[in-house]
Design a protein around this motif. Structure first.
Motif, PDB file in Angstrom:
ATOM      1  N   LYS A 191       0.827  -1.190   0.000  1.00  0.00           N
ATOM      2  CA  LYS A 191       0.000   0.000   0.000  1.00  0.00           C
ATOM      3  C   LYS A 191       0.865   1.246   0.000  1.00  0.00           C
ATOM      4  O   LYS A 191       1.837   1.348   0.752  1.00  0.00           O
ATOM      5  N   GLY A 192       0.536   2.185  -0.881  1.00  0.00           N
ATOM      6  CA  GLY A 192       1.308   3.417  -1.001  1.00  0.00           C
ATOM      7  C   GLY A 192       2.465   3.323  -1.978  1.00  0.00           C
ATOM      8  O   GLY A 192       3.061   4.332  -2.335  1.00  0.00           O
ATOM      9  N   ARG A 193       2.796   2.113  -2.388  1.00  0.00           N
ATOM     10  CA  ARG A 193       3.908   1.928  -3.333  1.00  0.00           C
ATOM     11  C   ARG A 193       3.446   1.373  -4.671  1.00  0.00           C
ATOM     12  O   ARG A 193       4.034   1.680  -5.713  1.00  0.00           O
ATOM     13  N   PHE A 194       2.415   0.544  -4.665  1.00  0.00           N
ATOM     14  CA  PHE A 194       1.905  -0.082  -5.885  1.00  0.00           C
ATOM     15  C   PHE A 194       0.571   0.551  -6.248  1.00  0.00           C
ATOM     16  O   PHE A 194      -0.228   0.920  -5.372  1.00  0.00           O
ATOM     17  N   THR A 195       0.323   0.639  -7.555  1.00  0.00           N
ATOM     18  CA  THR A 195      -0.940   1.157  -8.052  1.00  0.00           C
ATOM     19  C   THR A 195      -1.433   0.266  -9.189  1.00  0.00           C
ATOM     20  O   THR A 195      -0.679  -0.004 -10.133  1.00  0.00           O
ATOM     21  N   VAL A 196      -2.674  -0.153  -9.102  1.00  0.00           N
ATOM     22  CA  VAL A 196      -3.268  -0.958 -10.171  1.00  0.00           C
ATOM     23  C   VAL A 196      -4.282  -0.098 -10.908  1.00  0.00           C
ATOM     24  O   VAL A 196      -5.040   0.657 -10.298  1.00  0.00           O
ATOM     25  N   SER A 197      -4.270  -0.196 -12.245  1.00  0.00           N
ATOM     26  CA  SER A 197      -5.163   0.628 -13.050  1.00  0.00           C
ATOM     27  C   SER A 197      -5.501  -0.095 -14.341  1.00  0.00           C
ATOM     28  O   SER A 197      -4.866  -1.089 -14.695  1.00  0.00           O
ATOM     29  N   ARG A 198      -6.476   0.419 -15.025  1.00  0.00           N
ATOM     30  CA  ARG A 198      -6.952  -0.203 -16.265  1.00  0.00           C
ATOM     31  C   ARG A 198      -6.685   0.726 -17.438  1.00  0.00           C
ATOM     32  O   ARG A 198      -6.976   1.921 -17.366  1.00  0.00           O
TER      33      ARG A 198
END
Length: 125
Positions: A64-71
């Protein structure tokens, strides 16, 4: 035949970044709710992040705070952006997704739940 294909893994120094992608093998297959998982050597596979079908997200505390998931809808791809990587992030990363068909502008029902083949991420100290 549906396949999920991950890409973007590699070797990076601690503190660096990597961007993983997960895509369906054919443009008629679309990714719905999906998750990223990882498995370190000798460890059990663990959940990393979710991207729900309404594009809300959730993350394991460790990322949390380091990884980002997106489409990326234009590319029918889901992205996992990993920043501030740590050696303990090392492992094989897998995407898992519900898949539905999208033909002639019409979305069909979910046809199944699929896993990718995995992509290796190695973070050196």
């Amino acid at each position: 035949q549906v396949r999920l294909v991950e890409s973007g893994g590699g070797l990076v120094q601690a503190g660096g970044s990597l961007r993983l992608s997960c895509a369906a093998s054919d443009s008629i297959f679309r990714l719905n709710a999906m998750g990223w998982y990882r498995q370190g050597l000798g460890k059990q596979r663990e959940w990393v992040a979710n991207l729900n079908n309404d594009d809300t997200t959730s993350y394991a505390d460790s990322v949390k705070g380091r990884f980002t998931v997106s489409r990326d809808n234009a590319k029918n791809t889901v992205i996992l952006q990993m920043n501030s990587l740590k050696p303990e992030d090392t492992g094989v990363y897998y995407c898992n997704s519900e898949v539905y068909k999208f033909i002639g502008g019409t979305a069909g029902p979910v046809i199944g739940d699929y896993w990718g083949q995995g992509t290796q991420v190695t973070v050196s100290s």
